[in-house]
Design an enzyme around this catalytic site. Structure first.
Site, PDB file in Angstrom:
ATOM      1  N   HIS A  67      -0.767  -9.815  -0.812  1.00 56.86           N
ATOM      2  CA  HIS A  67      -0.132  -9.252  -2.007  1.00 56.86           C
ATOM      3  C   HIS A  67       1.318  -8.914  -1.684  1.00 56.86           C
ATOM      4  O   HIS A  67       1.775  -9.077  -0.564  1.00 56.86           O
ATOM      5  CB  HIS A  67      -0.875  -7.984  -2.434  1.00 56.86           C
ATOM      6  N   ASP A 127      -3.430   0.354  -5.772  1.00 56.41           N
ATOM      7  CA  ASP A 127      -2.073   0.358  -5.226  1.00 56.41           C
ATOM      8  C   ASP A 127      -1.408  -1.016  -5.328  1.00 56.41           C
ATOM      9  O   ASP A 127      -0.214  -1.143  -5.103  1.00 56.41           O
ATOM     10  CB  ASP A 127      -2.069   0.835  -3.770  1.00 56.41           C
ATOM     11  N   HIS A 128      -2.193  -2.047  -5.671  1.00 55.75           N
ATOM     12  CA  HIS A 128      -1.694  -3.414  -5.883  1.00 55.75           C
ATOM     13  C   HIS A 128      -2.903  -4.296  -6.133  1.00 55.75           C
ATOM     14  O   HIS A 128      -4.056  -3.861  -5.968  1.00 55.75           O
ATOM     15  CB  HIS A 128      -0.917  -3.941  -4.673  1.00 55.75           C
ATOM     16  N   THR A 163       0.809  -1.227   0.000  1.00 60.20           N
ATOM     17  CA  THR A 163       0.000   0.000   0.000  1.00 60.20           C
ATOM     18  C   THR A 163       0.840   1.275   0.000  1.00 60.20           C
ATOM     19  O   THR A 163       0.599   2.183  -0.801  1.00 60.20           O
ATOM     20  CB  THR A 163      -0.943   0.000   1.215  1.00 60.20           C
ATOM     21  N   ASN A 175       5.474  -0.763   3.638  1.00 59.06           N
ATOM     22  CA  ASN A 175       4.650  -0.090   4.642  1.00 59.06           C
ATOM     23  C   ASN A 175       5.489   0.166   5.884  1.00 59.06           C
ATOM     24  O   ASN A 175       5.415   1.226   6.503  1.00 59.06           O
ATOM     25  CB  ASN A 175       3.433  -0.940   4.993  1.00 59.06           C
ATOM     26  N   HIS A 228      -8.236  -8.968   2.392  1.00 62.26           N
ATOM     27  CA  HIS A 228      -7.375  -9.683   3.332  1.00 62.26           C
ATOM     28  C   HIS A 228      -8.180 -10.646   4.202  1.00 62.26           C
ATOM     29  O   HIS A 228      -7.707 -11.731   4.546  1.00 62.26           O
ATOM     30  CB  HIS A 228      -6.638  -8.690   4.228  1.00 62.26           C
ATOM     31  N   ASP A 263      -9.304  -3.376   0.528  1.00 64.11           N
ATOM     32  CA  ASP A 263      -8.124  -4.106   0.977  1.00 64.11           C
ATOM     33  C   ASP A 263      -8.427  -4.914   2.232  1.00 64.11           C
ATOM     34  O   ASP A 263      -8.063  -6.096   2.334  1.00 64.11           O
ATOM     35  CB  ASP A 263      -6.980  -3.128   1.245  1.00 64.11           C
ATOM     36  N   LYS A 313      -6.981   4.900   5.621  1.00 57.56           N
ATOM     37  CA  LYS A 313      -5.608   4.646   6.057  1.00 57.56           C
ATOM     38  C   LYS A 313      -4.801   5.944   6.035  1.00 57.56           C
ATOM     39  O   LYS A 313      -4.856   6.699   5.060  1.00 57.56           O
ATOM     40  CB  LYS A 313      -4.932   3.633   5.129  1.00 57.56           C
ATOM     41  N   ASP A 314      -3.989   6.138   7.066  1.00 59.53           N
ATOM     42  CA  ASP A 314      -3.157   7.345   7.099  1.00 59.53           C
ATOM     43  C   ASP A 314      -2.226   7.421   5.893  1.00 59.53           C
ATOM     44  O   ASP A 314      -2.116   8.456   5.233  1.00 59.53           O
ATOM     45  CB  ASP A 314      -2.372   7.438   8.417  1.00 59.53           C
TER      46      ASP A 314
END
Length: 550
Positions: free
Chosen positions: A490, A356-357, A83, A104, A313, A309, A165-166
């Site tokens: 991922h 992002d993936h 990410t 990350n 997961h 995401d 997400k930050d």
């Protein structure tokens, strides 16, 4: 004759005045969008566009495809596909090799400790007393196209970053953003920022946080359509999904209000499509509150949808839950585009959408289909490698850290033994390549002295940052992962992780599609070219000229 000469003289003056007219202002007004929105969908495989196509409305993904430009062969051109690196690469137009966001989290060789890509202990939280706001983009070494737009407009064009997400909010918005906002769940359920951007929340954010919008999504999550029509995904009850604490089976429906207490309170929303709906609500409030797109100076909104995401997961690529999440995300995108039509004006804004993936199919599911796949036994590998070091070098103190499929060596210790670091690296490479489900192994020496242009080797090199990356890089067999037996993950350079959507839509964008290969670093130069601004300072991608209207 005098009259003719006088008329010619007047005509020359008029022509001269027209020639001296500041046409640059007319050009900017005529060609530049008032607002650029970059959408990153976290963990979105390309085939989610096609697999769920019949369930999508005409106003969401399909609107962008039918009225915009679809790059059907778009890939990440580096490893690792995580990410943090993904969001940084989309907006900087380059890879971790240059922008420095190599994961990350990663091992910092200087301070001998793990660091977080957006973590910053030198700033304080704004909007909460929790340390969840101690974040900034200071570890990203380069500019984003949002930074370049701020510089080009002499800081008059605004930039706002938004994500659950930050890191999904911070890295895209860049170093000069007016603000980045992310969601702090648990018992609070509020949008926060840090003192890197501002010392207090603006009124519109405070009002949103007290509006009970987050609370309204603590409700039952059931399928949007009849679950029997979800033929594009697997059975609802299977052994390949995680689920939520407090519920015996990972099956619809899910009573989120009842489950919240055992699943970190408001954080449960992140792992449902309602997290995306909440993000859309906040993005709409941001455009209103910041008056984005209300003048002729281009503003930028970076918008990342993270719930996809979390759901992937937890439940996996082929789950009913992931299908429902994308059906509902399509509805949110439709709602958002309609809002932009009314607020900014149809034809006045430009949007791109990517990811992002991607993600791998759950290996245990693939195994049931007799497809080679599985799970890495890292404990066994570590034990065997430690025994090897003790036998070969009479010591296992060579290793400082193992993370992100990389081994970081204790260089000072190796030097104290009078050993050559390059020789030690190659010796380890030759040992590790013999281990089960290790497909390739490379040394830092190889990464910095060779020039790969194709294959996994090239992707590794594009992701290798000489100051931050490790001494040994390992590549696992296809579909072999370090993860639990349920849910998807991922990180690899294989197609399931690299092939992601890339849609351009709106002002200045051609209608069409291509199967020519494009790569993630092409996005930022393309938007920069559209705006007529400088490319991000370390961009390695190329502008996709066929996307932009001439």
């Amino acid at each position: 004759m005098k009259i003719v000469i006088k008329c010619l003289f007047v005509l020359m003056i008029i022509t001269s005045c027209n020639a001296q007219k500041p046409i640059s202002e007319e050009k900017i007004e005529d060609t530049n969008p008032k607002l650029v929105v970059g959408i990153v969908v976290d963990q979105m495989r390309y085939d989610y566009l096609t697999r769920f196509e019949n369930k999508y409305s005409d106003g969401g993904f399909k609107r962008m495809i039918n009225q915009g430009f679809n790059c059907k062969n778009n890939h990440f051109n580096y490893i690792p596909t995580y990410t943090g690196p993904g969001h940084a690469s989309v907006y900087t137009g380059t890879t971790p090799k240059n922008h420095g966001i190599i994961g990350n989290n990663w091992y910092d060789k200087e301070i001998k400790s793990m660091v977080y890509c957006a973590g910053d202990s030198n700033v304080s939280s704004v909007g909460t007393q929790d340390d969840a706001g101690q974040m900034s983009p200071h570890r990203m070494k380069t500019t984003s196209f949002a930074d370049e737009n701020r510089l080009f407009t002499q800081m008059h064009g605004k930039t706002i970053g938004i994500s659950l997400k930050d890191r999904g909010a911070i890295l895209p918005a860049g170093h000069t953003a007016n603000a980045a906002y992310w969601f702090h769940g648990r018992e609070e359920g509020v949008w926060i920022t840090s003192t890197f951007y501002r010392n207090e929340l603006p009124k519109w954010v405070s009002e949103f946080n007290t509006s009970n919008t987050a609370e309204s999504y603590l409700k039952v999550w059931d399928t949007y359509y009849d679950i029997e029509t979800y033929t594009e995904s697997g059975t609802d009850e299977n052994t390949f999904e995680g689920g939520f604490k407090g519920k015996d089976k990972a099956t619809f429906p899910y009573d989120l209000e009842q489950l919240a207490a055992n699943n970190r309170g408001f954080d449960i929303l992140k792992a449902t499509p309602y997290g995306n709906s909440l993000t859309t609500d906040f993005a709409i409030a941001a455009i209103k509150g910041e008056q984005l797109g209300q003048d002729d100076i281009t503003d930028v909104l970076t918008l990342s949808y993270s719930s996809t995401d979390y759901v992937g997961h937890n439940f996996g690529v082929s789950s009913k839950e992931i299908e429902d999440t994308y059906i509902r995300l399509d509805k949110d995108i439709e709602r958002f585009l309609k809002f932009l039509d009314s607020q900014v004006g149809e034809g006045n804004y430009t949007v791109f959408l990517t990811a992002d993936h991607g993600a791998v199919e759950v290996p245990s599911f693939l195994q049931s289909m007799k497809i080679p796949s599985g799970y890495l036994n890292n404990k066994e590998t570590r034990t065997r490698f430690t025994d090897y070091l003790n036998t070969k070098f009479k010591s296992s103190d060579f290793i400082e850290n193992v993370s992100n499929d990389q081994i970081f060596l204790n260089r000072k210790y190796i030097d104290s033994l009078g050993l050559n670091i390059n020789d030690v690296q190659e010796t380890m490479v030759n040992e590790l390549i013999n281990y089960a489900h290790v497909e390739k192994v490379f040394s830092a020496h190889t990464m910095t002295t060779s020039n790969f242009t194709t294959g996994i080797e090239s992707l590794l090199q594009n992701g290798y940052n000489q100051k931050r990356s490790g001494d040994i890089i390992l590549v696992a067999d296809p579909a072999y992962i370090s993860y639990g037996k349920t849910g998807s993950t991922h990180g690899s350079g294989l197609n399931y992780d690299t092939h992601v959507p890339l849609l351009f839509f709106g002002k200045g964008i051609n209608k069409g599609e291509t199967y020519d290969k494009t790569v993630i670093p092409d996005i930022a130069p393309t938007i920069s070219a559209l705006l007529g601004i400088s490319f991000p300072n370390a961009a390695t991608g190329r502008p996709l000229g066929f996307v932009i209207q001439k």
